[in-house]
Design a protein around this motif. Structure first.
Motif, mmCIF file in Angstrom:
data_model
loop_
_atom_site.group_PDB
_atom_site.id
_atom_site.type_symbol
_atom_site.label_atom_id
_atom_site.label_comp_id
_atom_site.label_asym_id
_atom_site.label_seq_id
_atom_site.Cartn_x
_atom_site.Cartn_y
_atom_site.Cartn_z
ATOM 1 N N ASP A 16 0.825 -1.207 0.000
ATOM 2 C CA ASP A 16 0.000 0.000 0.000
ATOM 3 C C ASP A 16 0.859 1.257 0.000
ATOM 4 O O ASP A 16 0.538 2.240 -0.676
ATOM 5 C CB ASP A 16 -0.957 0.013 1.197
ATOM 6 C CG ASP A 16 -2.139 -0.931 1.008
ATOM 7 O OD1 ASP A 16 -2.350 -1.429 -0.116
ATOM 8 O OD2 ASP A 16 -2.849 -1.166 1.994
ATOM 9 N N LYS A 112 -9.984 2.622 0.502
ATOM 10 C CA LYS A 112 -8.970 2.270 -0.488
ATOM 11 C C LYS A 112 -9.600 1.524 -1.648
ATOM 12 O O LYS A 112 -10.398 0.619 -1.451
ATOM 13 C CB LYS A 112 -7.902 1.349 0.126
ATOM 14 C CG LYS A 112 -7.044 1.977 1.174
ATOM 15 C CD LYS A 112 -6.069 0.949 1.727
ATOM 16 C CE LYS A 112 -5.261 1.489 2.873
ATOM 17 N NZ LYS A 112 -4.359 0.489 3.442
ATOM 18 N N SER A 119 -7.475 4.466 -7.576
ATOM 19 C CA SER A 119 -6.616 5.004 -6.502
ATOM 20 C C SER A 119 -5.932 6.284 -6.954
ATOM 21 O O SER A 119 -5.829 7.246 -6.196
ATOM 22 C CB SER A 119 -5.561 3.977 -6.082
ATOM 23 O OG SER A 119 -6.148 2.887 -5.471
#
Length: 142
Positions: A16, A112, A119
């Motif tokens: 991430d 997310k 994103s």
């Protein structure tokens, strides 16, 4: 030229952090991303006198040892950090998590995306919003 938006991402997941770094780097020089792999690492970084404070913090909820809610509470209780906006960035859409984040004075809550293009759009919108907010706070017109 406007000073880049300083964003501190606190997330224990290396993938991430890597994806966020990639997304932020693709969006010109409007922002500068700093990452921390844990709440403890982030608080230690912020406590250093030579560390410029971020304009906004992106904070994951699900982290070991010190979860995002505990980090958020620590930030909001600290006299130097309490005014830094904190946006939760998490996979949790649980209404109880959303409510707890706002109860602890989070400034926003982002879920997310699993798709990189989505994103990237989230990051772009995030940067635009917080840059406009900083300009309006400083009395600078677009």
């Amino acid at each position: 030229m406007t000073e880049p938006l300083r964003v501190l991402l606190i997330d224990d997941d290396p993938l991430d952090r890597l994806l966020a770094d990639e997304a932020f780097s693709m969006l010109d020089d409007a922002s500068m991303l700093i990452t921390a792999e844990s709440g403890q690492a982030a608080l230690a970084l912020l406590e250093r006198p030579d560390t410029p404070l971020p304009d906004v913090v992106l904070l994951d909820i699900n982290m070991p040892r010190m979860n995002g809610f505990e980090v958020l509470a620590a930030l909001k209780q600290h006299p130097r950090f309490c005014t830094i906006p904190v946006v939760m960035l998490t996979t949790s859409a649980n209404p109880e998590d959303v409510a707890q984040a706002y109860t602890l004075h989070a400034s926003g809550y982002l879920i997310k995306s699993v798709r990189f293009q989505t994103s990237l759009k989230q990051v772009e919108t995030f940067i635009d919003f917080w840059l406009k907010r900083r300009r309006s706070r400083l009395g600078v017109e677009d």
